[in-house]
Write an enzyme that holds these catalytic residues in place. Structure first.
Site, PDB file in Angstrom:
ATOM      1  N   ASN A 144       0.852  -1.178   0.000  1.00 54.55           N
ATOM      2  CA  ASN A 144       0.000   0.000   0.000  1.00 54.55           C
ATOM      3  C   ASN A 144       0.896   1.238   0.000  1.00 54.55           C
ATOM      4  O   ASN A 144       1.776   1.373   0.843  1.00 54.55           O
ATOM      5  CB  ASN A 144      -0.906  -0.036   1.239  1.00 54.55           C
ATOM      6  CG  ASN A 144      -1.954   1.044   1.231  1.00 54.55           C
ATOM      7  OD1 ASN A 144      -1.628   2.218   1.172  1.00 54.55           O
ATOM      8  ND2 ASN A 144      -3.209   0.657   1.312  1.00 54.55           N
ATOM      9  N   HIS A 165      -3.478   0.977  -3.524  1.00 56.32           N
ATOM     10  CA  HIS A 165      -3.636  -0.130  -2.579  1.00 56.32           C
ATOM     11  C   HIS A 165      -2.565  -1.180  -2.888  1.00 56.32           C
ATOM     12  O   HIS A 165      -1.993  -1.207  -3.977  1.00 56.32           O
ATOM     13  CB  HIS A 165      -5.024  -0.744  -2.722  1.00 56.32           C
ATOM     14  CG  HIS A 165      -6.115   0.091  -2.146  1.00 56.32           C
ATOM     15  ND1 HIS A 165      -7.214  -0.451  -1.540  1.00 56.32           N
ATOM     16  CD2 HIS A 165      -6.283   1.440  -2.082  1.00 56.32           C
ATOM     17  CE1 HIS A 165      -8.012   0.506  -1.125  1.00 56.32           C
ATOM     18  NE2 HIS A 165      -7.475   1.665  -1.456  1.00 56.32           N
ATOM     19  N   GLU A 200      -2.613  -4.449  -3.533  1.00 58.11           N
ATOM     20  CA  GLU A 200      -2.834  -5.346  -4.664  1.00 58.11           C
ATOM     21  C   GLU A 200      -2.715  -4.599  -5.992  1.00 58.11           C
ATOM     22  O   GLU A 200      -2.170  -5.140  -6.960  1.00 58.11           O
ATOM     23  CB  GLU A 200      -4.217  -6.013  -4.553  1.00 58.11           C
ATOM     24  CG  GLU A 200      -4.378  -6.847  -3.301  1.00 58.11           C
ATOM     25  CD  GLU A 200      -4.838  -6.072  -2.065  1.00 58.11           C
ATOM     26  OE1 GLU A 200      -5.225  -6.740  -1.090  1.00 58.11           O
ATOM     27  OE2 GLU A 200      -4.818  -4.823  -2.063  1.00 58.11           O
ATOM     28  N   CYS A 211     -10.195  -5.382  -0.407  1.00 62.68           N
ATOM     29  CA  CYS A 211     -11.387  -4.536  -0.430  1.00 62.68           C
ATOM     30  C   CYS A 211     -12.088  -4.704  -1.787  1.00 62.68           C
ATOM     31  O   CYS A 211     -11.639  -5.468  -2.638  1.00 62.68           O
ATOM     32  CB  CYS A 211     -10.977  -3.077  -0.227  1.00 62.68           C
ATOM     33  SG  CYS A 211      -9.995  -2.411  -1.604  1.00 62.68           S
ATOM     34  N   CYS A 247      -9.736  -3.806  -4.850  1.00 60.58           N
ATOM     35  CA  CYS A 247      -8.732  -4.819  -5.165  1.00 60.58           C
ATOM     36  C   CYS A 247      -9.366  -6.141  -5.581  1.00 60.58           C
ATOM     37  O   CYS A 247      -8.832  -6.839  -6.451  1.00 60.58           O
ATOM     38  CB  CYS A 247      -7.794  -4.980  -3.981  1.00 60.58           C
ATOM     39  SG  CYS A 247      -6.929  -3.416  -3.619  1.00 60.58           S
ATOM     40  N   ASP A 269      -8.075   4.889   4.580  1.00 59.02           N
ATOM     41  CA  ASP A 269      -7.794   3.823   3.622  1.00 59.02           C
ATOM     42  C   ASP A 269      -9.042   3.038   3.254  1.00 59.02           C
ATOM     43  O   ASP A 269      -9.227   2.679   2.101  1.00 59.02           O
ATOM     44  CB  ASP A 269      -6.731   2.876   4.178  1.00 59.02           C
ATOM     45  CG  ASP A 269      -6.203   1.936   3.119  1.00 59.02           C
ATOM     46  OD1 ASP A 269      -5.654   2.429   2.111  1.00 59.02           O
ATOM     47  OD2 ASP A 269      -6.342   0.717   3.286  1.00 59.02           O
TER      48      ASP A 269
END
Length: 161
Positions: free
Chosen positions: A53, A64, A66, A91, A94, A154
């Site tokens: 991140n 993020h 990923e 999330c 991602c 975030d």
């Protein structure tokens, strides 16, 4: 204690990718960012890319772990069937990237501090393996306790006045 069934052949590959993701999460934290890391690899155990991140470091709301990892992978002929490991359950942003690129398996460090979008990924035929890893739980719990402002930013929780 992992809660998903993993074959003896898969276990060392998944653990290798998860440990790379955990290393990336620690790197992000050492940079003053959010401790979430990711790794991308194939069934042969080759790590193709890693990322963490970078929202704080780059001032980029899309950075993020990923997404950073997939960016670092660059152009591949196909992402279909690859394994994406993340220290935390992805999330919806991602998870959507995993769906978009046809990732076959998502290996997760933990989903206790953030449940993410497991059901969404599974509804699109992505296998999700949650290792329920105590180190991941511990450093996310500690980070959320120490920096609730960054954590809420975030995950998109608005600050209450």
């Amino acid at each position: 204690m992992m809660r998903d069934v993993v074959s003896q052949q898969e276990r060392p590959v998944f653990e290798k990718f998860l440990h790379a993701a955990i290393d990336e999460a620690r790197k992000g934290l050492s940079e003053g960012g959010i401790p979430i890391g990711s790794a991308l690899g194939n069934l042969e155990g080759e790590i193709l890319a890693v990322g963490h991140n970078m929202r704080v470091q780059l001032g980029d709301p899309m950075a993020h772990a990923e997404i950073s990892c997939l960016r670092n992978a660059g152009r591949l002929p196909s992402f279909r069937g690859l394994i994406l490991a993340s220290s935390l359950m992805p999330c919806c942003l991602c998870s959507g990237a995993a769906i978009q690129f046809g990732i076959g398996t998502v290996v997760v460090g933990e989903s206790k501090t953030f449940p993410g979008e497991r059901a969404l990924m599974e509804s699109r035929n992505i296998r999700v393996v949650d290792f329920d890893h105590p180190d991941c739980i511990q450093f996310m719990t500690e980070f959320i306790r120490r920096r609730p402002d960054l954590w809420n930013e975030d995950i998109g929780v608005e600050k209450k006045d």
